[in-house]
Enzyme design. Structure first.
Site, PDB file in Angstrom:
ATOM      1  CE  LYS A 158     -26.083 -11.203   3.416  1.00  0.00           C
ATOM      2  NZ  LYS A 158     -25.384 -11.089   4.609  1.00  0.00           N
ATOM      3  CG  HIS A 159     -23.398  -4.578   6.010  1.00  0.00           C
ATOM      4  ND1 HIS A 159     -22.347  -4.676   4.821  1.00  0.00           N
ATOM      5  CD2 HIS A 159     -23.177  -3.129   6.351  1.00  0.00           C
ATOM      6  CE1 HIS A 159     -21.689  -3.688   4.839  1.00  0.00           C
ATOM      7  NE2 HIS A 159     -21.958  -2.799   5.714  1.00  0.00           N
ATOM      8  CB  ALA A 160     -20.497  -8.354   4.265  1.00  0.00           C
ATOM      9  CB  SER A 161     -21.731 -12.875   7.934  1.00  0.00           C
ATOM     10  OG  SER A 161     -22.956 -13.301   7.129  1.00  0.00           O
ATOM     11  CB  SER A 211     -17.854 -11.984  -5.330  1.00  0.00           C
ATOM     12  OG  SER A 211     -18.953 -12.510  -4.574  1.00  0.00           O
ATOM     13  CD  GLU A 232     -21.931  -0.256  -9.013  1.00  0.00           C
ATOM     14  OE1 GLU A 232     -20.965  -0.598  -9.472  1.00  0.00           O
ATOM     15  OE2 GLU A 232     -22.671   0.571  -9.314  1.00  0.00           O
ATOM     16  CG  LEU A 233     -21.307  -7.864  -9.897  1.00  0.00           C
ATOM     17  CD1 LEU A 233     -21.561  -8.721 -11.059  1.00  0.00           C
ATOM     18  CD2 LEU A 233     -21.990  -7.957  -8.496  1.00  0.00           C
ATOM     19  CB  CYS A 266     -14.774  -2.884  -6.607  1.00  0.00           C
ATOM     20  SG  CYS A 266     -15.184  -1.473  -6.133  1.00  0.00           S
ATOM     21  CD  GLU A 363     -12.285  -8.196  -7.279  1.00  0.00           C
ATOM     22  OE1 GLU A 363     -12.988  -9.122  -7.187  1.00  0.00           O
ATOM     23  OE2 GLU A 363     -12.294  -6.783  -7.257  1.00  0.00           O
TER      24      GLU A 363
HETATM   25  P1  NAP Z   1     -19.430 -11.359  -1.454  1.00  0.00           P
HETATM   26  O1  NAP Z   1     -18.825 -12.448  -1.012  1.00  0.00           O
HETATM   27  O2  NAP Z   1     -20.128 -11.533  -2.872  1.00  0.00           O
HETATM   28  O3  NAP Z   1     -20.438 -10.580  -0.569  1.00  0.00           O
HETATM   29  C1  NAP Z   1     -21.227  -9.423  -0.572  1.00  0.00           C
HETATM   30  C2  NAP Z   1     -22.589  -9.410  -0.057  1.00  0.00           C
HETATM   31  O4  NAP Z   1     -23.309 -10.457  -1.006  1.00  0.00           O
HETATM   32  C3  NAP Z   1     -22.554  -9.998   1.298  1.00  0.00           C
HETATM   33  O5  NAP Z   1     -23.447  -9.404   2.033  1.00  0.00           O
HETATM   34  C4  NAP Z   1     -22.745 -11.472   1.154  1.00  0.00           C
HETATM   35  O6  NAP Z   1     -23.218 -11.906   2.622  1.00  0.00           O
HETATM   36  C5  NAP Z   1     -23.625 -11.529   0.059  1.00  0.00           C
HETATM   37  N1  NAP Z   1     -23.719 -12.728  -0.481  1.00  0.00           N
HETATM   38  C6  NAP Z   1     -22.637 -13.673  -1.001  1.00  0.00           C
HETATM   39  N2  NAP Z   1     -23.142 -14.443  -1.608  1.00  0.00           N
HETATM   40  C7  NAP Z   1     -24.513 -14.206  -2.021  1.00  0.00           C
HETATM   41  C8  NAP Z   1     -25.418 -15.169  -2.431  1.00  0.00           C
HETATM   42  N3  NAP Z   1     -25.385 -16.119  -3.261  1.00  0.00           N
HETATM   43  N4  NAP Z   1     -26.788 -14.731  -2.477  1.00  0.00           N
HETATM   44  C9  NAP Z   1     -26.771 -13.410  -1.713  1.00  0.00           C
HETATM   45  N5  NAP Z   1     -26.148 -12.838  -1.165  1.00  0.00           N
HETATM   46  C10 NAP Z   1     -24.936 -13.017  -1.198  1.00  0.00           C
HETATM   47  O7  NAP Z   1     -18.286 -10.136  -1.699  1.00  0.00           O
HETATM   48  P2  NAP Z   1     -17.298  -9.750  -0.675  1.00  0.00           P
HETATM   49  O8  NAP Z   1     -16.161 -10.716  -0.578  1.00  0.00           O
HETATM   50  O9  NAP Z   1     -17.939  -9.442   0.427  1.00  0.00           O
HETATM   51  O10 NAP Z   1     -16.675  -8.374  -1.405  1.00  0.00           O
HETATM   52  C11 NAP Z   1     -15.705  -8.304  -2.185  1.00  0.00           C
HETATM   53  C12 NAP Z   1     -16.194  -8.215  -3.595  1.00  0.00           C
HETATM   54  O11 NAP Z   1     -16.801  -6.968  -3.816  1.00  0.00           O
HETATM   55  C13 NAP Z   1     -15.126  -8.147  -4.573  1.00  0.00           C
HETATM   56  O12 NAP Z   1     -15.495  -8.784  -5.596  1.00  0.00           O
HETATM   57  C14 NAP Z   1     -15.236  -6.486  -5.085  1.00  0.00           C
HETATM   58  O13 NAP Z   1     -14.747  -6.156  -5.985  1.00  0.00           O
HETATM   59  C15 NAP Z   1     -16.489  -6.311  -4.843  1.00  0.00           C
HETATM   60  N6  NAP Z   1     -16.802  -5.168  -4.627  1.00  0.00           N
HETATM   61  C16 NAP Z   1     -17.549  -4.247  -5.765  1.00  0.00           C
HETATM   62  C17 NAP Z   1     -17.835  -2.715  -5.693  1.00  0.00           C
HETATM   63  C18 NAP Z   1     -18.223  -2.056  -6.847  1.00  0.00           C
HETATM   64  O14 NAP Z   1     -18.793  -0.936  -6.666  1.00  0.00           O
HETATM   65  N7  NAP Z   1     -18.290  -2.668  -8.013  1.00  0.00           N
HETATM   66  C19 NAP Z   1     -17.520  -2.112  -4.454  1.00  0.00           C
HETATM   67  C20 NAP Z   1     -17.127  -3.244  -3.200  1.00  0.00           C
HETATM   68  C21 NAP Z   1     -16.726  -4.499  -3.722  1.00  0.00           C
HETATM   69  P3  NAP Z   1     -22.319 -12.756   3.459  1.00  0.00           P
HETATM   70  O15 NAP Z   1     -21.322 -12.030   3.874  1.00  0.00           O
HETATM   71  O16 NAP Z   1     -23.167 -13.265   4.474  1.00  0.00           O
HETATM   72  O17 NAP Z   1     -21.746 -13.823   2.616  1.00  0.00           O
END
Ligand code: NAP
Length: 458
Positions: A158-161, A211, A232-233, A266, A363
Site C-alpha cells: 500500500k504505497h502513499a497516495s 509518520s 520506521e517512523l 527521515c 519533525e
Molecule cells: P504518512 O502520512 O504517515 O504516510 C505513509 C504511509 O502511511 C502512506 O502510504 C499513507 O497512505 C499511510 N497512512 C497514513 N495514515 C495512515 C493510517 N492512519 N493508517 C494506515 N496507513 C496510513 O507519512 P508521509 O508523509 O508519507 O511520509 C513522511 C514520514 O515518513 C515522515 O515522518 C518521515 O520521517 C517518515 N519516514 C520514515 C522513514 C524511516 O525509515 N524511519 C523513512 C522515510 C520516511 P496515504 O498516502 O494514502 O495517506
C-alpha cells in the site's frame, strides 16, 4: 486523499487513478497467499536468480524510472537516478547473502539440552503488508521487498497516495524478473482501507514506513491481531559539532545532510547542535552554503533543491517556521515559501530556538535547519536527546574519548562519526522511541519477517 500524480514542481495533476474495489483487493490477497505457497517451495538459488533479473530490469529502466520519481515527488533528477541504482544494489545484496543470513544455527553442545542435535532455522511467515511513504518511492519499498522475497515471503504494497505510478511500476517489477505471479503486488487503496487488509487472516505481518500517527494506527491494529509489525517512523536527528571538528568539512556535509531529497528524509540531520567555542564560525559557514543552494526545476541538472512533495507538506513547513519566528526565532537565511507555481520553500537556517516553539520537538520535513548553541558536551547531549524521536545521529569530533562517550550516550538507532547518516544494504537501519521499532537492511532486516524455529531431536 485522491490517488494521483500531482507534479509538485508545477502543481499540475498529471494522472489520477481509481482505487481497487473490494473484489480486486480480495483477488490480490488470495493471489499473494497462493504465490506464497509456490515461493516457499523454491530455493535461495532460484529466488536469487529472479532477484538479480529484477535488478537488471531496474537498471535498464534507470532513465524512465528516475524521471517518474522526480515528476511524482520532486527530487532532483540525479538523486532519483541514484535511488534507482541503490535499489538494484540492495536487490543483488540480498540475492547474494539471504542464504547465509538465514542459515541453520546448530547448538555445539546438544547434550546440554538432552538432545542428539538441536538447531534453529528461519522459515518465512507468509503474506506481509507494506505501508510505504512517498519520499523514496522505490527505495523504501525495495529495502523491504528484496529481503522479504528472498526469505520466501510475499508482499502486498500500500504505497502513499501521491506516488501511484511508482506503486504500479513496482507491481510488475518482480514478476517481470521471474518471481511467481502474485509474489509482490500493489493494492491501490487509501489509508482508510489498510486496517481491513491487515485484519485478513492470510496477511501475517506488516511493515510501515511513515509518520508517527500512521505508525500508531497500524501498530494498534497489528497488536489487536497479534501480528508482527516493523515501524520506521519519523526522526529529528541531531548533528553535533565539537571544537575539534574540521568546520569546513562539517558545514559542507551538514548542508548535504539537511537538504538531500529536498530535506524530506527521515534520517536528514534536522537539529545542528554546535559547541559554543565554534558556534559562530560554523553558523557563518553553514548559512553561507545554505544561502548559495540552487532551488528550481528538479529535472534541471543544476538544481540542488526541488519542491516540497505536496501542497500540504509545504503548508505544514510554513506553519512550523512561522510559529518559531512568531516566538522569536532568528532567521539566518530563507524562512518563507517561494511564490509562483509549485510547492517550493526557500532553504532556511533558524537560530535562537526556545522550548516553546513547535519546531524544537516536531519533525521538519523540508529544507529547514535549526541551529542550537551548546555550552559543553553534556549540554550538546541533553539537546540531542530531548526529542521524542531516536532514529539516527551524527557527531563531529576528533577526540577519541569524546567520540566513545557520544556513541554510548546518544539515544538513537545509529551514530555516524565525522559524516552524515546514510542507509547501506550492509548496515542495520531503524530507530528507538517514537522513531519506531524493528530493523531493516543487513541480516537483521531479513530476519524480521521470519519464524525463528527451534528444532530438538532426541
Ligand atoms: P504518512 O502520512 O504517515 O504516510 C505513509 C504511509 O502511511 C502512506 O502510504 C499513507 O497512505 C499511510 N497512512 C497514513 N495514515 C495512515 C493510517 N492512519 N493508517 C494506515 N496507513 C496510513 O507519512 P508521509 O508523509 O508519507 O511520509 C513522511 C514520514 O515518513 C515522515 O515522518 C518521515 O520521517 C517518515 N519516514 C520514515 C522513514 C524511516 O525509515 N524511519 C523513512 C522515510 C520516511 P496515504 O498516502 O494514502 O495517506
Amino acid at each position: 486523499m485522491a490517488i494521483a500524480t500531482v507534479n509538485p514542481a508545477t502543481g499540475v495533476t498529471e494522472q489520477t487513478f481509481e482505487a481497487h474495489d473490494a473484489a480486486e483487493i480480495e483477488r490480490r490477497i488470495a493471489l499473494a497467499q497462493s504465490a506464497f505457497v509456490a515461493l516457499k517451495a523454491t530455493t535461495y538459488a532460484q529466488r536469487g536468480d529472479w532477484m538479480r533479473a529484477s535488478a537488471d530490469l531496474l537498471e535498464a529502466d534507470v532513465a524512465d524510472a528516475a524521471r517518474m520519481l522526480t515528476v511524482e515527488m520532486g527530487k532532483p533528477i540525479a538523486q532519483s537516478e541514484a535511488e534507482v541504482l541503490k535499489c538494484a544494489k540492495n536487490m543483488r545484496f540480498y540475492a547474494d547473502n539471504a542464504e547465509s543470513f538465514l542459515a541453520d544455527d546448530r547448538l555445539d553442545n546438544p547434550g546440554s539440552v538432552n538432545a542428539s542435535s538441536a538447531w534453529t532455522r528461519y522459515d518465512p511467515l507468509g503474506v506481509v503488508l507494506a505501508v510505504m511513504p512517498w519520499n523514496y518511492p522505490l527505495w523504501q519499498v525495495v529495502r523491504f521487498a528484496a529481503p522479504a522475497l528472498m526469505a520466501g515471503n510475499t508482499g502486498l504494497l500500500k504505497h502513499a497516495s501521491n506516488v501511484p505510478q511508482s506503486a504500479l511500476y513496482l507491481d510488475t517489477l518482480f514478476e517481470r524478473g521471474g518471481f511467481p505471479a502474485g509474489s509482490f503486488m500493489t493494492l491501490l487503496i487509501g489509508s482508510g482501507a489498510v486496517a481491513a487488509v491487515l485484519e485478513d487472516r492470510r496477511v501475517k505481518a506488516v511493515t510501515l514506513t511513515g509518520s508517527e500517527p500512521a505508525g500508531r494506527s497500524v501498530a494498534s491494529t497489528a497488536g489487536a491481531q497479534i501480528k508482527k509489525a516493523v515501524l520506521e517512523l519519523g526522526g529529528s536527528d541531531p548533528f553535533i559539532v565539537m571544537p575539534s571538528a574540521d568546520l569546513d568539512a562539517a558545514s559542507t556535509t551538514a548542508v548535504k545532510a539537511r537538504i538531500s531529497n529536498n530535506g524530506q528524509s527521515c534520517i536528514a540531520a534536522k537539529r545542528f547542535i554546535v559547541h559554543t567555542d565554534v558556534y559562530d564560525e560554523f553558523a557563518r559557514l553553514f548559512t553561507a552554503k545554505v544561502s548559495a543552494l540552487v532551488v528550481g526545476d528538479p529535472l534541471d541538472r543544476s538544481t540542488e533543491v526541488g519542491p516540497i512533495a505536496t501542497v500540504g507538506g509545504r503548508d505544514e513547513l510554513v506553519e512550523l517556521v512561522d510559529d518559531a519566528i512568531a516566538k522569536g526565532a532568528e532567521v539566518l537565511t530563507g524562512g518563507r515559501a517561494i511564490d509562483g507555481a509549485g510547492y517550493f520553500y526557500a532553504p532556511t537556517v533558524l537560530a535562537g530556538l526556545t522550548d516553546d516553539m513547535r519546531i524544537v520537538m516536531e519533525e521538519t520535513f523540508g529544507p529547514v535547519a535549526s541551529l542550537y548553541r551548546a555550552t559543553d558536551r553534556d549540554d550538546a547531549l541533553r539537546i540531542a536527546n530531548q526529542t521524542t524521536f531516536g532514529l539516527s545521529s551524527a557527531v563531529w569530533t576528533t577526540d577519541q574519548e569524546e567520540e566513545d562517550w557520544f556513541i554510548r550516550s546518544i539515544d538513537a538507532g545509529a551514530v555516524f562519526i565525522n559524516g552524515m547518516t546514510v542507509s547501506y544494504p550492509e548496515l542495520p537501519f531503524g530507530g528507538i522511541k517514537d522513531s519506531g521499532y524493528g530493523r531493516e537492511l543487513a541480516a537483521a532486516g531479513i530476519r524480521e519477517f521470519c519464524n525463528l524455529k527451534t528444532v530438538w531431536k532426541a
